[in-house]
Design a protein around this motif. Sequence first.
Motif, PDB file in Angstrom:
ATOM      1  N   LYS A  40       0.814  -1.218   0.000  1.00  0.00           N
ATOM      2  CA  LYS A  40       0.000   0.000   0.000  1.00  0.00           C
ATOM      3  C   LYS A  40       0.848   1.269   0.000  1.00  0.00           C
ATOM      4  O   LYS A  40       0.323   2.356  -0.202  1.00  0.00           O
ATOM      5  N   PHE A  41       2.147   1.106   0.255  1.00  0.00           N
ATOM      6  CA  PHE A  41       3.024   2.282   0.310  1.00  0.00           C
ATOM      7  C   PHE A  41       3.284   2.800  -1.108  1.00  0.00           C
ATOM      8  O   PHE A  41       3.552   2.022  -2.029  1.00  0.00           O
ATOM      9  N   GLN A  42       3.236   4.127  -1.285  1.00  0.00           N
ATOM     10  CA  GLN A  42       3.549   4.746  -2.573  1.00  0.00           C
ATOM     11  C   GLN A  42       5.062   4.900  -2.716  1.00  0.00           C
ATOM     12  O   GLN A  42       5.676   4.325  -3.593  1.00  0.00           O
ATOM     13  N   ASP A  43       5.639   5.717  -1.815  1.00  0.00           N
ATOM     14  CA  ASP A  43       7.093   5.883  -1.773  1.00  0.00           C
ATOM     15  C   ASP A  43       7.609   4.928  -0.708  1.00  0.00           C
ATOM     16  O   ASP A  43       7.699   5.266   0.468  1.00  0.00           O
ATOM     17  N   PHE A  84       7.152   4.513   9.144  1.00  0.00           N
ATOM     18  CA  PHE A  84       6.612   3.419   9.957  1.00  0.00           C
ATOM     19  C   PHE A  84       7.540   3.119  11.131  1.00  0.00           C
ATOM     20  O   PHE A  84       7.101   2.908  12.263  1.00  0.00           O
ATOM     21  N   ARG A  85       8.873   3.096  10.857  1.00  0.00           N
ATOM     22  CA  ARG A  85       9.844   2.841  11.925  1.00  0.00           C
ATOM     23  C   ARG A  85       9.774   3.925  12.991  1.00  0.00           C
ATOM     24  O   ARG A  85       9.775   3.644  14.204  1.00  0.00           O
ATOM     25  N   ILE A  86       9.746   5.170  12.564  1.00  0.00           N
ATOM     26  CA  ILE A  86       9.694   6.289  13.518  1.00  0.00           C
ATOM     27  C   ILE A  86       8.407   6.233  14.343  1.00  0.00           C
ATOM     28  O   ILE A  86       8.415   6.508  15.550  1.00  0.00           O
ATOM     29  N   LYS A  87       7.305   5.852  13.697  1.00  0.00           N
ATOM     30  CA  LYS A  87       6.011   5.787  14.394  1.00  0.00           C
ATOM     31  C   LYS A  87       6.058   4.835  15.580  1.00  0.00           C
ATOM     32  O   LYS A  87       5.540   5.146  16.664  1.00  0.00           O
ATOM     33  N   TYR A  88       6.715   3.688  15.405  1.00  0.00           N
ATOM     34  CA  TYR A  88       6.714   2.690  16.465  1.00  0.00           C
ATOM     35  C   TYR A  88       8.002   2.675  17.281  1.00  0.00           C
ATOM     36  O   TYR A  88       7.974   2.499  18.503  1.00  0.00           O
ATOM     37  N   PHE A 118      12.433  -6.040   1.520  1.00  0.00           N
ATOM     38  CA  PHE A 118      11.603  -5.908   0.325  1.00  0.00           C
ATOM     39  C   PHE A 118      12.082  -4.729  -0.538  1.00  0.00           C
ATOM     40  O   PHE A 118      12.186  -4.835  -1.764  1.00  0.00           O
ATOM     41  N   VAL A 119      12.370  -3.587   0.134  1.00  0.00           N
ATOM     42  CA  VAL A 119      12.832  -2.397  -0.592  1.00  0.00           C
ATOM     43  C   VAL A 119      14.172  -2.666  -1.281  1.00  0.00           C
ATOM     44  O   VAL A 119      14.379  -2.297  -2.440  1.00  0.00           O
TER      45      VAL A 119
END
Length: 346
Positions: free
Chosen positions: A19-22, A30-34, A80-81
């Motif tokens: 679902k990620f665009q960039d 996502f990493r910073i969020k958690y 994945f990236v």
Amino acid sequence: MKEKIAEYIKDIQATSIEKFQDKAAEVEQFRIKYLGKKGLISDLFEQFKTIPNEQKKEMGQALNQLKVAAQNKIEEFKNFVEESQELNNYSDLTMPAEFAQLGSRHVLSVVMNEICDIFARIGFTVAESVEIEDDWHLFSALNFPPDHPARDMQDTFFVEKEEGRQEVALRTHTSSVQVRVMEHSKPPIRIIAPGRVFRNEAISARAHCIFHQVEALYVDKKVSFSDLKQTLLYFAKEMFGEQTQIRLRPSYFPFTEPSAEMDISCNICGGKGCNICKGTGWLEILGCGMVDPNVLQACGIDPNEYSGFALGMGVERMAMLKYQIRDLRLYFENDLRFLKQFESII
């Protein structure tokens, strides 16, 4: 707190990188969020300090499960990236290679090397010297009278020209190399002198203030004009083809006596007459003659014992005839459209 931990774990497991665009940037968010210093897990660890001691063991285990789940998910995203980037950079080994463009020799270098190779096959060696010369090597030793027009500012770039001092100038011909060789060598002498020369002339399609010459000198006992003629005939046939004919016309040069200019049969029209040879069937390519005894004597060689011949040609002129180049200025403009025409010539 237990409900929040369960909710975060559920959200982490449900998050999909598709679902990620960039993707790279959103994985970092996502990493910073958690796991960031002010992220959700750090906030829960701050709350952990305030809960009763009897709940800390259970909550601590739950918090560690949440942290491991977040770390595993982030590691999965990063892999994945990286794999996606490798696929994007993948080179199809079955595709034709992109060859780098190679440079080539300048047409003047090609012609000069060809001239030198021809003379090398009959025993001539290359001699070189300085491009800034004094009056002795440039004029006086070559039998130029004091009032000769070549000494005038119209023809020569003088570096130093003061009353009572020897003049210094950019060389106007490579004959100065011949003088230096004769001064420091004993006969037999058989050399060619290729190099750049300078003359104070207006630049046009047929003239330039910078050009290149190749001169030849042969000094030994009993060298005759017939030796010169055979050398010239050999050179012409090697340079322009076996069918080439030559003719010699009387001329005058201060450093040779007798002197001549050599023509070759026009290689464009085969001697029938065209606009290149001006309808004559002949093209002038060089000057030559027997070395004047005064020149030999000035260089310390006994003219009663030795004789010799000299010849000189312009490289630009030779290239113009060989490759039908009509404008001499093209040699110095570095126009790739012109230079690319000679890529196949080694």
